[in-house]
Scaffold this active site. Structure first.
Site, PDB file in Angstrom:
ATOM      1  N   ASP A  51       0.843  -1.204   0.000  1.00  0.00           N
ATOM      2  CA  ASP A  51       0.000   0.000   0.000  1.00  0.00           C
ATOM      3  C   ASP A  51       0.878   1.253   0.000  1.00  0.00           C
ATOM      4  O   ASP A  51       0.379   2.382  -0.031  1.00  0.00           O
ATOM      5  CB  ASP A  51      -1.008  -0.007   1.155  1.00  0.00           C
ATOM      6  CG  ASP A  51      -0.352  -0.086   2.516  1.00  0.00           C
ATOM      7  OD1 ASP A  51       0.889  -0.191   2.585  1.00  0.00           O
ATOM      8  OD2 ASP A  51      -1.083  -0.027   3.524  1.00  0.00           O
ATOM      9  N   SER A  52       2.215   1.050  -0.024  1.00  0.00           N
ATOM     10  CA  SER A  52       3.128   2.173  -0.273  1.00  0.00           C
ATOM     11  C   SER A  52       2.872   2.744  -1.667  1.00  0.00           C
ATOM     12  O   SER A  52       3.359   3.835  -1.986  1.00  0.00           O
ATOM     13  CB  SER A  52       4.588   1.730  -0.143  1.00  0.00           C
ATOM     14  OG  SER A  52       4.833   0.541  -0.877  1.00  0.00           O
ATOM     15  N   ASP A  90      -1.099  -5.973  -0.094  1.00  0.00           N
ATOM     16  CA  ASP A  90      -1.545  -5.353   1.159  1.00  0.00           C
ATOM     17  C   ASP A  90      -3.043  -5.144   1.161  1.00  0.00           C
ATOM     18  O   ASP A  90      -3.610  -4.604   0.192  1.00  0.00           O
ATOM     19  CB  ASP A  90      -0.886  -3.967   1.311  1.00  0.00           C
ATOM     20  CG  ASP A  90       0.387  -4.020   2.124  1.00  0.00           C
ATOM     21  OD1 ASP A  90       0.506  -4.896   3.004  1.00  0.00           O
ATOM     22  OD2 ASP A  90       1.262  -3.172   1.876  1.00  0.00           O
ATOM     23  N   LYS A 120      -1.444  -9.350   2.897  1.00  0.00           N
ATOM     24  CA  LYS A 120      -0.702  -8.921   4.096  1.00  0.00           C
ATOM     25  C   LYS A 120      -1.561  -7.949   4.885  1.00  0.00           C
ATOM     26  O   LYS A 120      -2.224  -7.093   4.288  1.00  0.00           O
ATOM     27  CB  LYS A 120       0.622  -8.271   3.676  1.00  0.00           C
ATOM     28  CG  LYS A 120       1.395  -7.674   4.845  1.00  0.00           C
ATOM     29  CD  LYS A 120       2.841  -7.382   4.490  1.00  0.00           C
ATOM     30  CE  LYS A 120       3.077  -6.055   3.800  1.00  0.00           C
ATOM     31  NZ  LYS A 120       2.687  -4.871   4.582  1.00  0.00           N
ATOM     32  N   GLU A 189       9.166  -4.366  10.514  1.00  0.00           N
ATOM     33  CA  GLU A 189       9.593  -3.064   9.973  1.00  0.00           C
ATOM     34  C   GLU A 189      10.153  -2.169  11.066  1.00  0.00           C
ATOM     35  O   GLU A 189       9.504  -1.918  12.098  1.00  0.00           O
ATOM     36  CB  GLU A 189       8.409  -2.377   9.264  1.00  0.00           C
ATOM     37  CG  GLU A 189       8.806  -1.027   8.666  1.00  0.00           C
ATOM     38  CD  GLU A 189       7.834  -0.476   7.638  1.00  0.00           C
ATOM     39  OE1 GLU A 189       6.876  -1.174   7.265  1.00  0.00           O
ATOM     40  OE2 GLU A 189       8.060   0.682   7.214  1.00  0.00           O
TER      41      GLU A 189
HETATM   42  O1  KIV Z   1       3.591  -1.134   1.620  1.00  0.00           O
HETATM   43  C1  KIV Z   1       4.777  -1.502   1.641  1.00  0.00           C
HETATM   44  O2  KIV Z   1       5.576  -1.213   0.736  1.00  0.00           O
HETATM   45  C2  KIV Z   1       5.229  -2.301   2.773  1.00  0.00           C
HETATM   46  C3  KIV Z   1       6.699  -2.570   2.877  1.00  0.00           C
HETATM   47  C4  KIV Z   1       7.410  -1.376   3.356  1.00  0.00           C
HETATM   48  C5  KIV Z   1       6.990  -3.749   3.721  1.00  0.00           C
HETATM   49  O3  KIV Z   1       4.449  -2.712   3.572  1.00  0.00           O
END
Ligand code: KIV
Length: 271
Positions: A51-52, A90, A120, A189
């Site tokens: 979700d980044s 995510d 996730k 993290e």
């Molecule tokens: O959303 C994401 O990119 C993440 C990573 C930083 C593990 O959860």
């Protein structure tokens, strides 16, 4: 170098085997077809449609605004490109914390509409009911502990988590709870390396670190950060393998110059 290089498709079972055989797991984010294709062909083990994407793709300040539909769009673009890596997606903020039925419905939409291989979720005991319900539908689940960006307004800052005993003990207990509930792996993290080592040793599922030291069972980074596309994010844990920001601006600058001077297109670049 890797015993698993020639494996046709990475599965959650192979990740368990890799941990048992002390082979480190490689993981990167991807949000679109073209990048996913390069990363998969390069031999990455796991691709995270994180979700980044909310920050990296859409320019939001946090991960909170991204929607389930947007995550499905990114995930299905990635899945179309990937032949070998395990693709994990995510669950975005607000699609699983409310209740476990909503969580299951969100996870089912991701699996059905994108073709990804698992989901996730961020958190431990607070979301365990959602984790268990999703797992009971046969959907692989990865946990995420430590700095969980969906809770940024609770934390207040992006500093290292679990430096105090109480938070460290809860994190360790949460990792064991996630393993016992049936998660296939956990992201750790931005926590002290010593704690990450202790967590990784205390569970039999892979603990993949980001800013959590070298004793985790694998590492994950945001691809745009490690490729240096994102110029103004320079945390201590990040190793930049390229400076694509500079490369791309150089190329764009040359393109502009060639148009302005009339050099592009030349005789061979036209019909
Ligand atoms: O959303 C994401 O990119 C993440 C990573 C930083 C593990 O959860």
């Amino acid at each position: 170098m890797s015993t698993y290089k020639d494996v046709k498709r990475i599965t959650t079972h192979i990740l368990h085997e890799m941990k048992a055989k002390n082979e480190k797991i490689s993981m990167l984010t991807a949000y679109d077809f073209s990048m996913a294709k390069i990363i998969d062909n390069a031999g990455i083990d796991v691709i995270l449609v994180g979700d980044s994407a909310s920050n990296v793709m859409a320019g939001h300040e946090t991960t909170l605004p991204i929607t389930l539909n947007e995550m499905i769009y990114h995930a299905s673009s990635v899945v179309r490109a990937v032949k070998r890596a395990l693709v994990i997606v995510d669950l975005p903020f607000g699609t699983y914390q409310g209740n476990s039925i909503e969580a299951l419905n969100s996870a089912i939409r991701i699996m059905k509409e994108s073709g990804a291989h698992g989901v996730k979720l961020e958190g431990g005991s607070e979301i365990i009911e959602s984790v268990e319900r999703i797992l009971s539908a046969g959907i692989p689940v990865m946990g995420h502990l430590g700095l969980t960006p969906q809770s940024i307004y609770k934390f207040g800052t992006y500093v290292v988590r679990a430096k105090q005993d109480e938070e460290a003990e809860k994190l360790l207990a949460d990792a064991q709870l996630l393993e016992n509930s049936g998660c296939f792996g956990i992201i750790l993290e931005k926590i002290p390396a010593q704690l990450a080592h202790k967590v990784a040793k205390s569970i039999s599922i892979p603990a993949i670190g980001i800013g959590a030291g070298g004793e985790c069972d694998g590492q994950v980074l945001v691809s745009h950060d490690m490729l240096g596309i994102n110029n103004d994010f320079n945390p201590r844990f990040l190793r930049k393998y390229h400076n694509l920001y500079q490369e791309i601006s150089g190329a764009v600058g040359s393109y502009i110059k060639d148009i302005k001077s009339g050099d592009f297109p030349n005789d061979k670049e036209q019909y």
